[in-house]
Design a protein around this motif. Structure first.
Motif, mmCIF file in Angstrom:
data_model
loop_
_atom_site.group_PDB
_atom_site.id
_atom_site.type_symbol
_atom_site.label_atom_id
_atom_site.label_comp_id
_atom_site.label_asym_id
_atom_site.label_seq_id
_atom_site.Cartn_x
_atom_site.Cartn_y
_atom_site.Cartn_z
ATOM 1 N N THR A 135 0.680 -1.060 -0.144
ATOM 2 C CA THR A 135 -0.063 0.061 0.101
ATOM 3 C C THR A 135 0.924 1.095 -0.009
ATOM 4 O O THR A 135 0.529 2.204 -0.535
ATOM 5 N N LEU A 136 1.966 1.185 0.732
ATOM 6 C CA LEU A 136 2.898 2.410 0.843
ATOM 7 C C LEU A 136 3.293 2.568 -0.738
ATOM 8 O O LEU A 136 3.449 3.706 -1.132
ATOM 9 N N PHE A 137 3.886 1.646 -1.198
ATOM 10 C CA PHE A 137 4.547 1.679 -2.665
ATOM 11 C C PHE A 137 3.312 2.320 -3.572
ATOM 12 O O PHE A 137 3.539 3.082 -4.570
ATOM 13 N N ILE A 138 2.167 1.777 -3.500
ATOM 14 C CA ILE A 138 0.973 2.118 -4.371
ATOM 15 C C ILE A 138 0.861 3.885 -3.863
ATOM 16 O O ILE A 138 0.449 4.412 -5.148
ATOM 17 N N SER A 139 0.843 4.111 -3.033
ATOM 18 C CA SER A 139 0.546 5.476 -2.646
ATOM 19 C C SER A 139 1.550 6.341 -3.013
ATOM 20 O O SER A 139 1.213 7.571 -3.318
ATOM 21 N N ILE A 140 2.894 6.076 -2.908
ATOM 22 C CA ILE A 140 4.054 6.953 -3.095
ATOM 23 C C ILE A 140 4.278 6.927 -4.840
ATOM 24 O O ILE A 140 4.919 8.065 -5.069
ATOM 25 N N MET A 141 3.931 6.013 -5.566
ATOM 26 C CA MET A 141 4.413 6.014 -7.048
ATOM 27 C C MET A 141 3.770 7.143 -7.838
ATOM 28 O O MET A 141 4.796 7.641 -8.597
#
Length: 136
Positions: free
Chosen positions: A23-29
């Motif tokens: 979820t962190l990576f999806i949010s930061i991309m």
């Protein structure tokens, strides 16, 4: 002594952290790709076949142009001029209110505290439609 970390508990925590990291990576991309685009020269951004790639030549021209042409300096100054007094005012008033609710006993304290809590529980977006109809 029995260990607190059983295999099922380790798997459970690993799954939870895996979902959180995904979820962190999806949010930061999107933010990451916006920054990568900001560091690319305009010619590379328009001609490169993959607009999501890393810049081949890094540049700060886009930031300088946004600062001058986009008047970012005055907008930043306006934001600071609004944000700093607002944060200071909220900090002072919230501290005083927190002290009053925590230490003082006055009539209607519980009802007023519930009123404040209810105001924080209802998000502002939930009130937009009713406010629109009221204003209309």
């Amino acid at each position: 002594m029995k260990s607190r970390w059983t295999s099922s508990r380790v798997v459970k925590f690993a799954a939870i952290y895996l979902v959180l990291i995904a979820t962190l990576f999806i949010s930061i991309m999107p933010i990451f790709f916006s920054w990568m685009a900001a560091f690319k020269p305009e010619s590379e951004f328009l001609t490169h076949p993959n607009p999501l790639s890393f810049p081949q030549t890094w540049t700060l021209e886009n930031f300088a142009e946004a600062w001058t042409t986009g008047k970012m300096g005055s907008y930043m100054l306006n934001s600071v001029a609004v944000a700093v007094p607002t944060v200071l005012g909220v900090l002072i008033l919230a501290s005083l209110a927190g002290f009053a609710f925590g230490k003082l006993n006055f009539p209607g304290r519980d009802k007023l505290f519930f009123f404040f809590l209810f105001g924080m529980m209802v998000p502002g977006q939930a009130l937009i439609i009713s406010l629109f109809y009221t204003v209309q």
